[in-house]
Design an enzyme around this catalytic site. Structure first.
Site, PDB file in Angstrom:
ATOM      1  N   LYS A  69       0.800  -1.224   0.000  1.00  0.00           N
ATOM      2  CA  LYS A  69       0.000   0.000   0.000  1.00  0.00           C
ATOM      3  C   LYS A  69       0.836   1.278   0.000  1.00  0.00           C
ATOM      4  CE  LYS A  69      -4.229  -1.815   2.076  1.00  0.00           C
ATOM      5  NZ  LYS A  69      -5.274  -1.591   3.084  1.00  0.00           N
ATOM      6  N   ASP A  92      -9.863   3.218   2.014  1.00  0.00           N
ATOM      7  CA  ASP A  92      -9.796   2.572   3.333  1.00  0.00           C
ATOM      8  C   ASP A  92     -10.309   3.482   4.441  1.00  0.00           C
ATOM      9  OD1 ASP A  92      -8.881   0.029   2.748  1.00  0.00           O
ATOM     10  OD2 ASP A  92      -6.764   0.548   2.971  1.00  0.00           O
TER      11      ASP A  92
END
Length: 506
Positions: A299, A335
């Site tokens: 990420k 997220d």
């Protein structure tokens, strides 16, 4: 649509079990492979024709609905048992016409082509990717067989590039070819092969009954990935990560694509080397890539490979979503929003709430960002003084080493697990905190979603503390990804039903 076939590979120890599985496989298969190397040697004496023929006759003397491939593979080439060359010769000498025969390269020249409707010449490398793959293909082609099959072992998604290039070559030469990249990193070849000219893709009848590493079930190939409906124009989405054995993302996103009847598919891309993925895989494998989800451990590292990163992802310092638009790779982060929505539903206003976030990766960073926006009081628990101090300074929050949790944990209203501890597999029995440590907390939020009830959640139950499972965040962030990619509303209830159904089978 495409013209490829799904071949269900049947492995059984007895003749009766073979017959039962063949009948079951007919529901899904276009063709059925019979792995006779799976037969129990107590029942099947390979050096005695008088013993072989009754067993094979019992299995084959039926009017099955689908064509059959006969396979008798030694262990060193992917079979189930140690089989000598003498045993192989006796087996094939028994001769069964009007079927397909799958012959390893070393015996294909003695395979009596007049006995078989179709002959396959197979090569298997269970250790990796041979350097002379082109020569192997050419060698198999000169045998004059009807079909060439080459299977290699992929340790990273880029290991599967050479086998995909051979498929392109076989298409150009009008040669029937079955390319297989075994292992989790090669799953994409099993899903996309038919849409790009592969003769067939192999599938398992049931989960746990796979006959090769990385094999999917026929049901998943048909119902989840819709492999027979894909074509060269299909839009390709997927998840980029290290270990993807636990991921539910392909099931929820493919359910959404199917709901909207989109010519799109979502595939797991197990990537070890991110640099190779962007510099080699995306350039060498010419597919209609449109976007990716990004998970552990990529990420943060992925940012340097992107053309643009939106403001939220920049502030978080992590990307979980990539959109490909006009050739540009654009990084976003869903997220944060996906994390905080379920939390606000369960807890209410977060202003002033004392929250402990365990973890220091991309997911933890998104959580801290979202909590700060809601004016919560955040403390990060992570390993290593430098990492803790760096995170605290970057986000303007408190931070402490994870070793101090016993002394501090009673101070918090909400505890968030943003570590992989508890994830199905090697970490499944791990937890950041025990029931004794959790007493006094108001809410536990575990971002791990597979298994549905993690050890941390079981510990919370023992301490009478309510929980939120990671499935809620998975669905919320996934719905936003789907909308970013397609500009269509996410069918959240359909996605949720699919995820829960799959989790119950894991």
């Amino acid at each position: 649509m495409n013209d490829g076939k799904i071949c269900v590979s049947v492995c059984a120890e007895t003749a009766d079990e073979f017959i039962e599985n063949i009948k079951r496989a007919a529901e899904f298969a276009d063709i059925i492979e019979l792995r006779f190397d799976c037969l129990n040697k107590d029942e099947f004496n390979c050096l005695n024709l008088e013993n072989i023929e009754p067993v094979l006759n019992k299995i084959l003397d039926h009017d099955y609905e689908k064509p059959l491939i006969l396979t008798f593979r030694p262990k060193e080439q992917g079979g189930k048992h140690l089989i000598s060359n003498e045993e192989r010769n006796v087996f094939w000498y028994s001769g069964y016409d009007s079927h397909w025969g799958d012959f390893e390269e070393d015996i294909v020249e003695n395979s009596w082509d007049w006995l078989w409707d179709t002959r396959i010449a197979s090569f298997h490398d269970l250790s990796g990717v041979p350097e002379n793959l082109d020569k192997i293909y050419k060698r198999l082609k000169t045998t004059g067989v009807d079909v060439i099959k080459i299977a290699i072992q992929a340790g990273d998604v880029c290991d599967s590039i050479p086998i995909w290039k051979l498929l392109e070559r076989a298409n150009f030469e009008n040669k029937k070819f079955i390319p297989i990249a075994m292992g989790a990193s090669g799953v994409w070849t099993r899903i996309l092969g038919l849409a790009h000219g592969a003769l067939m893709t192999y599938a398992a009848l049931d989960e746990g009954k796979e006959t090769a590493d990385g094999q999917l079930t026929a049901k998943d190939l048909i119902e989840t990935y819709r492999v027979k409906e894909l074509n060269a124009n299909t839009e390709i989405y997927g998840i980029i990560g290290g270990n993807l054995s636990y991921t539910l993302s392909p099931f929820i996103h493919n359910a959404a694509f199917k709901f909207h009847d989109l010519n799109a598919v979502y595939i797991p891309f197990e990537v070890r080397n991110l640099d190779d993925f962007f510099k080699n895989f995306l350039k060498e494998v010419r597919l209609n890539f449109k976007g990716f989800s990004v998970t552990i451990p990529h990420k943060q590292a992925i940012i340097e490979y992107l053309d643009e990163v939106d403001e939220t992802a920049k502030a978080i310092g992590a990307v979980n979503t990539v959109k490909i638009e006009n050739g540009k790779l654009i990084g976003l982060n869903t997220d944060a929003e996906g994390f905080v929505e379920p939390l606000k539903k369960a807890h209410g206003n977060l202003n002033g709430a004392k929250v402990a976030v365990f973890g220091a990766g991309g997911a933890a960073r998104a959580c801290v960002y979202a909590l700060k926006k809601e004016r919560a009081e955040v403390t990060i628990f992570a390993r290593g003084v430098k990492k803790v101090e760096s995170l605290a300074k970057e986000f303007g929050v408190k931070a402490t080493e994870i070793a101090d949790r016993d002394r501090r944990i009673a101070d918090f209203d909400i505890i968030v697990n943003a570590t992989p501890l508890g994830t199905k597999g090697a970490l499944e029995n791990e937890t950041i905190l025990t029931a004794e440590q959790l007493r006094g907390a108001k809410l536990i939020y575990d971002l791990v979603y597979n298994p549905m009830e993690t050890r941390l959640m079981r510990e919370a139950k023992r301490a009478n503390v309510p929980t939120i499972g990671g499935i809620e965040m998975l669905l919320a962030q996934g719905a936003k990804q789907f909308e970013i990619w397609t500009q269509k509303s996410a069918p959240i209830e359909k996605m949720k039903r699919t995820a829960l159904s799959k989790l119950q089978k894991f």
